[in-house]
Design an enzyme around this catalytic site. Structure first.
Site, mmCIF file in Angstrom:
data_model
loop_
_atom_site.group_PDB
_atom_site.id
_atom_site.type_symbol
_atom_site.label_atom_id
_atom_site.label_comp_id
_atom_site.label_asym_id
_atom_site.label_seq_id
_atom_site.Cartn_x
_atom_site.Cartn_y
_atom_site.Cartn_z
ATOM 1 N N ARG A 6 -7.752 2.288 4.109
ATOM 2 C CA ARG A 6 -6.437 2.799 4.520
ATOM 3 C C ARG A 6 -6.437 3.041 6.030
ATOM 4 N NH1 ARG A 6 -1.282 2.909 2.594
ATOM 5 N NH2 ARG A 6 -0.282 4.938 2.691
ATOM 6 N N THR A 65 3.756 -5.099 1.412
ATOM 7 C CA THR A 65 2.572 -5.044 0.552
ATOM 8 C C THR A 65 2.385 -6.245 -0.378
ATOM 9 O OG1 THR A 65 2.842 -2.659 0.613
ATOM 10 C CG2 THR A 65 1.266 -3.474 -0.943
ATOM 11 N N THR A 114 -1.598 -3.976 2.545
ATOM 12 C CA THR A 114 -0.258 -3.667 3.056
ATOM 13 C C THR A 114 -0.197 -3.585 4.572
ATOM 14 O OG1 THR A 114 1.529 -2.030 2.905
ATOM 15 C CG2 THR A 114 -0.697 -1.170 2.874
ATOM 16 N N GLU A 141 2.718 -1.956 5.188
ATOM 17 C CA GLU A 141 3.749 -0.945 4.888
ATOM 18 C C GLU A 141 5.138 -1.568 4.754
ATOM 19 O OE1 GLU A 141 5.226 1.565 3.289
ATOM 20 O OE2 GLU A 141 6.397 1.846 5.101
ATOM 21 N N GLU A 193 2.012 2.050 8.915
ATOM 22 C CA GLU A 193 1.570 2.885 7.789
ATOM 23 C C GLU A 193 1.752 4.380 8.024
ATOM 24 O OE1 GLU A 193 0.986 1.700 4.200
ATOM 25 O OE2 GLU A 193 0.246 0.316 5.716
ATOM 26 N N ASP A 218 4.107 6.565 6.180
ATOM 27 C CA ASP A 218 3.826 7.055 4.820
ATOM 28 C C ASP A 218 3.436 8.539 4.829
ATOM 29 O OD1 ASP A 218 4.462 4.883 3.320
ATOM 30 O OD2 ASP A 218 2.423 4.339 2.762
ATOM 31 N N SER A 276 -0.846 7.227 -0.137
ATOM 32 C CA SER A 276 -0.361 5.932 -0.613
ATOM 33 C C SER A 276 0.029 6.033 -2.084
ATOM 34 C CB SER A 276 -1.481 4.910 -0.450
ATOM 35 O OG SER A 276 -1.157 3.711 -1.112
ATOM 36 N N GLY A 318 5.272 -2.344 -3.815
ATOM 37 C CA GLY A 318 6.529 -1.705 -4.191
ATOM 38 C C GLY A 318 6.671 -0.247 -3.787
ATOM 39 N N GLY A 319 5.869 0.223 -2.821
ATOM 40 C CA GLY A 319 5.988 1.621 -2.411
ATOM 41 C C GLY A 319 5.716 2.541 -3.585
HETATM 42 N N1 GLU Z 1 2.741 1.774 2.164
HETATM 43 C C1 GLU Z 1 2.917 1.887 0.769
HETATM 44 C C2 GLU Z 1 1.810 2.667 0.119
HETATM 45 O O1 GLU Z 1 0.717 2.609 0.574
HETATM 46 C C3 GLU Z 1 3.026 0.579 0.099
HETATM 47 C C4 GLU Z 1 4.222 -0.141 0.552
HETATM 48 C C5 GLU Z 1 4.730 -1.160 -0.414
HETATM 49 O O2 GLU Z 1 4.183 -1.357 -1.473
HETATM 50 O O3 GLU Z 1 5.709 -1.774 -0.091
HETATM 51 O O4 GLU Z 1 2.030 3.332 -0.843
#
Ligand code: GLU
Length: 584
Positions: free
Chosen positions: A116, A403, A421, A423, A441, A444, A468, A490-491
Site C-alpha cells: 500500500r 483498480t 490500484t 485509486e 491513494e 483514501d 483500503s 470497485g472502491g
Molecule cells: N483505492 C481503493 C481502495 O484501496 C480502491 C479503488 C477502486 O477499487 O477503485 O480501497
C-alpha cells in the site's frame, strides 16, 4: 487447454466441480448492457484449463501471464508479468505508480504482502481541508501532487518474485518491455474512459501520450508505444526495484509531484528510499466448510467480507437462493460490517485494530442476532468486539473507481490473489517522464480529522497508509487445499462484490463466471444498493416492503475468479469489463 462453453457445462453435469452440482439460475443469464458501464457488458463464457490459469482485467495482460505460466513460471512470476502489462494496457487502474495487496498460497502457507502507498513524512491530518477548515472537494484534492502516496507496487512484485519466483526476473519483465517498445492497441474500455475523462489532458505528458493533436482520445485500435516506460522497465530489470526508489526515476517522481502548478505535493527522495513492503499475517476465518483468507489492515477488505459471511453463516443461504430474501440478509450483514469498518479499521502501525475480535465467530453471531428477518435495521451501529480494547474514532468513506484484480493459479497449485490500484481512474492525473501515471491513494484517508470530538482513525498522518477496501481473497476447502481465488476493483463496493461472489460460488454452487455476473447488491450502511440495469431491480418492491431504502446504482465490478476442481481450473472474468480468464 482452454475450453469454452459446452464442456464446462458438461463438467458441471457430471458433478465434477468440487463434487457438487452447479447450476445457472435464469436470472443470472447475461443481461442487457447496463447504461453506466463505460464499455458496456460483454457476455462471457466460463474458461476451463487443466494446468494453470490467469484471470485478469485485459486480454494482453492475461496473455502475458499465460505465457509465463506456460514457460514453467510460478503464480508469482505470472503476477509480475500481468502487473507490468496492465500498467500499459489498463493504465487507468494500476501500475508501478500505485500500490497493491497480494495474497499468496504456496500449498501450505498463506502469506500477505502489503504494498500500500504511504503518506510522505511531511503529511499532516489537515492535508485535505481547505482554508475554511472544511474538506476539499474530491477532485480538488485528487488532481495534482497532494494526493500522491509513495508507491508500493514495484517493491511488492519484486519481493513476491524473490520469495516465490522460478523464472529469471528479466524474463518476467520481458512481455511488458516488448509491448512498451513495439506498441499495443488501445482497447475500447481505455478509449471510453479517456473520452469521459476531464482532467488528464491538463498534464502535458499524459495529453501527448493518450490524446491526438486535436485533444481527442486516440482511437480504439491505435498502436500506442511507450519508450519511456520501456526504459524504466529496463532499468528495473537490471537493478531491481532500487532503480525506482533511488536515482533518476525517484527524482522524476519527486519532481512531478512537487512541480504541479496548482496542487503540489511534498514527497521527498527520502520518502521513496525508506518505503517498505510489509509482510502481514493473513486474516482467515471460517465459512461453512471453507476457510476464507485475505488481507488484514490497512485493508478493511477481508475483515468486512468475513463479518458479512459470519452473519450469513447463521442462515441457510443455499436454500434462500438469489432474490429479495438473500439481498435482505446480505445487505443487513453489510450494514453491520461497514459500521465496524468505519470505526475500527486503519493502518495498524497507527491504530490498534481489533482484528481478532472483529472476526470472532461468537461476536459475529451476536451481530447476526441484531438482524430482523422481516425488517431492515436502517443504519447499523458499530459493535464492541471482544479481546481488545481500542481508542475510538469517527467514520468516513468515499467511493472510488479505479483498480484491477488478478487471480492466478500455477501448475504446482500456488495461487496469487492480487488487487492493485492507482485509486481513482487515471490516479492523480500526473504522468512522469518515466512513462507511468501516479496514484491519488492519499484521498483514501478521511478528509476530516475529528468526528464527535474524537480523532478519526483513518485521518492523514506522516508515513501512514490509507485504509483500503481491497479484498484479494483465497479460499481453502475443508482439507486445507486451494479451492478458489477471488477479487475485484470497485472502491468500498469491493467488499460487497467479493461477498456476493463467495456466496454465489460456495452456497449457490455457481461456476465463477456466473457468480461474477450475478447482480451486485448489498449495503454500505446507507441505502440498500441494487445494481441498476439488472434483474435485481425486480426485487426492489419486496425489499421496500421490509423497510429497505433501496437505491439502484451503477456497480461496475471487475471480478476475476478461479475455482479448483478435480476436472481442472474453472475461471470467470466479469462481463462488465474487458478481462479474460485463460490458461494452459
Ligand atoms: N483505492 C481503493 C481502495 O484501496 C480502491 C479503488 C477502486 O477499487 O477503485 O480501497
Amino acid at each position: 487447454m482452454i475450453v469454452r462453453g459446452p464442456l464446462w457445462r458438461s463438467l458441471i453435469g457430471l458433478g465434477l466441480l468440487a463434487g457438487a452440482p452447479l447450476s445457472i439460475p435464469a436470472f443470472a443469464q447475461p443481461v442487457a448492457p447496463s447504461p453506466e458501464a463505460p464499455t458496456g457488458r460483454t457476455a462471457k463464457s466460463t474458461s476451463v484449463a487443466t494446468k494453470d490459469m490467469v484471470a485478469a482485467a485485459n486480454p494482453l495482460a492475461a496473455q502475458a501471464g499465460r505465457e509465463i505460466l506456460a514457460a514453467g513460471g510460478s503464480a508469482a512470476d505470472a503476477a509480475v508479468a500481468v502487473q507490468l502489462v496492465l500498467n500499459l494496457v489498463e493504465p487507468q487502474s494500476s501500475g508501478i505508480g500505485g500500490g497493491a495487496f497480494m495474497v499468496f498460497w504456496d500449498g501450505t502457507a498463506m502469506t500477505t504482502l502489503d504494498g500500500r502507498e504511504k503518506a510522505p513524512a511531511a503529511a499532516k491530518p489537515e492535508r485535505f481541508l481547505g482554508p475554511d477548515g472544511k474538506p476539499m472537494k474530491f477532485y480538488d484534492a485528487v488532481v495534482g501532487g497532494r494526493s500522491v502516496g509513495v508507491p508500493g507496487t514495484i517493491r511488492l512484485i519484486e519481493i513476491a518474485h524473490k520469495k516465490w519466483g522460478k523464472l529469471p526476473w528479466k524474463q518476467v519483465i520481458e512481455p511488458a518491455i516488448r509491448l512498451a517498445e513495439n506498441g499495443f492497441t488501445i482497447s475500447p474500455r481505455l478509449n471510453g474512459l479517456l473520452s469521459q475523462e476531464k482532467y488528464l489532458q491538463n498534464d502535458p505528458l499524459a495529453r501527448a501520450y493518450f490524446y491526438d493533436a486535436e485533444g481527442k482520445p486516440k482511437a480504439v485500435g491505435t498502436v500506442l508505444k511507450n519508450p519511456a516506460f520501456a526504459q524504466t522497465l529496463r532499468a528495473i530489470a537490471d537493478k531491481g526495484a532500487d532503480a525506482f526508489y533511488t536515482g533518476d526515476i525517484a527524482q522524476d517522481i519527486v519532481a512531478t509531484v512537487t512541480g504541479h502548478a496548482i496542487n503540489p505535493g511534498d514527497m521527498t527522495l527520502d520518502d521513496l528510499k525508506s518505503y517498505v513492503v510489509e509482510e502481514r499475517p493473513a486474516v482467515c476465518g471460517p465459512y461453512r466448510v471453507y476457510k476464507i483468507c485475505g488481507m488484514g489492515p490497512p485493508s478493511s477488505g477481508q475483515i468486512a467480507v468475513q463479518q458479512i459471511l459470519g452473519v450469513l453463516e447463521t442462515q441457510d443461504m443455499a436454500a434462500m437462493k438469489p432474490g429479495p430474501d438473500a439481498v435482505h440478509w446480505i445487505s443487513e450483514a453489510g450494514r453491520l460490517a461497514f459500521a465496524d469498518r468505519g470505526l475500527y479499521v486503519a493502518d495498524p502501525a497507527f491504530v490498534s485494530v481489533p482484528v481478532k475480535g472483529l472476526t470472532d465467530p461468537g461476536y459475529l453471531k451476536s451481530r447476526a442476532a441484531l438482524v430482523d428477518p422481516n425488517k431492515s435495521m436502517g443504519k447499523a451501529k458499530p459493535g464492541e468486539p471482544p479481546f481488545q480494547k481500542t481508542f475510538l474514532w469517527g467514520a468516513s468513506d468515499g467511493i472510488e473507481y479505479g483498480t484491477s484484480h488478478m487471480s492466478i493459479v500455477d501448475r504446482n497449485g500456488n495461487a496469487v490473489s492480487m488487487t492493485t490500484t492507482i485509486e481513482d481512474g487515471f490516479g492523480a492525473r500526473l504522468m512522469t517522464k518515466s512513462g507511468f501515471l501516479l496514484n491519488n491513494e492519499l484521498t483514501d484517508f478521511s478528509f476530516t480529522t475529528v468526528e464527535d470530538g474524537k480523532p478519526v482513525a483513518n485521518r492523514v498522518e506522516a508515513n501512514k497508509r490509507p485504509r483500503s477496501s481491497m479484498a484479494p481473497t483465497i479460499v481453502l476447502d475443508n482439507g486445507n487445499k486451494l479451492y478458489a481465488v477471488v477479487g475485484s476493483p470497485g472502491g468500498s463496493l469491493i467488499i460487497n462484490y467479493v461477498a456476493k461472489t463467495l456466496v454465489g460460488i460456495l452456497d449457490w454452487k455457481l461456476d465463477p463466471q456466473v457468480a461474477a455476473d450475478l447482480p451486485n447488491i448489498g449495503s454500505r450502511n446507507g441505502p440498500t444498493e441494487l445494481e441498476a440495469g439488472t434483474e435485481s431491480e425486480a426485487w426492489k418492491a419486496a425489499l421496500e416492503a421490509k423497510g429497505h431504502d433501496v437505491k439502484l446504482i451503477d456497480q461496475n465490478s471487475g471480478i476475476h475468479a478461479i475455482v479448483v476442481t478435480p476436472a481442472g481450473l474453472i475461471g470467470g472474468a466479469d462481463s462488465r469489463r474487458e478481462g479474460v480468464a485463460i490458461g494452459n
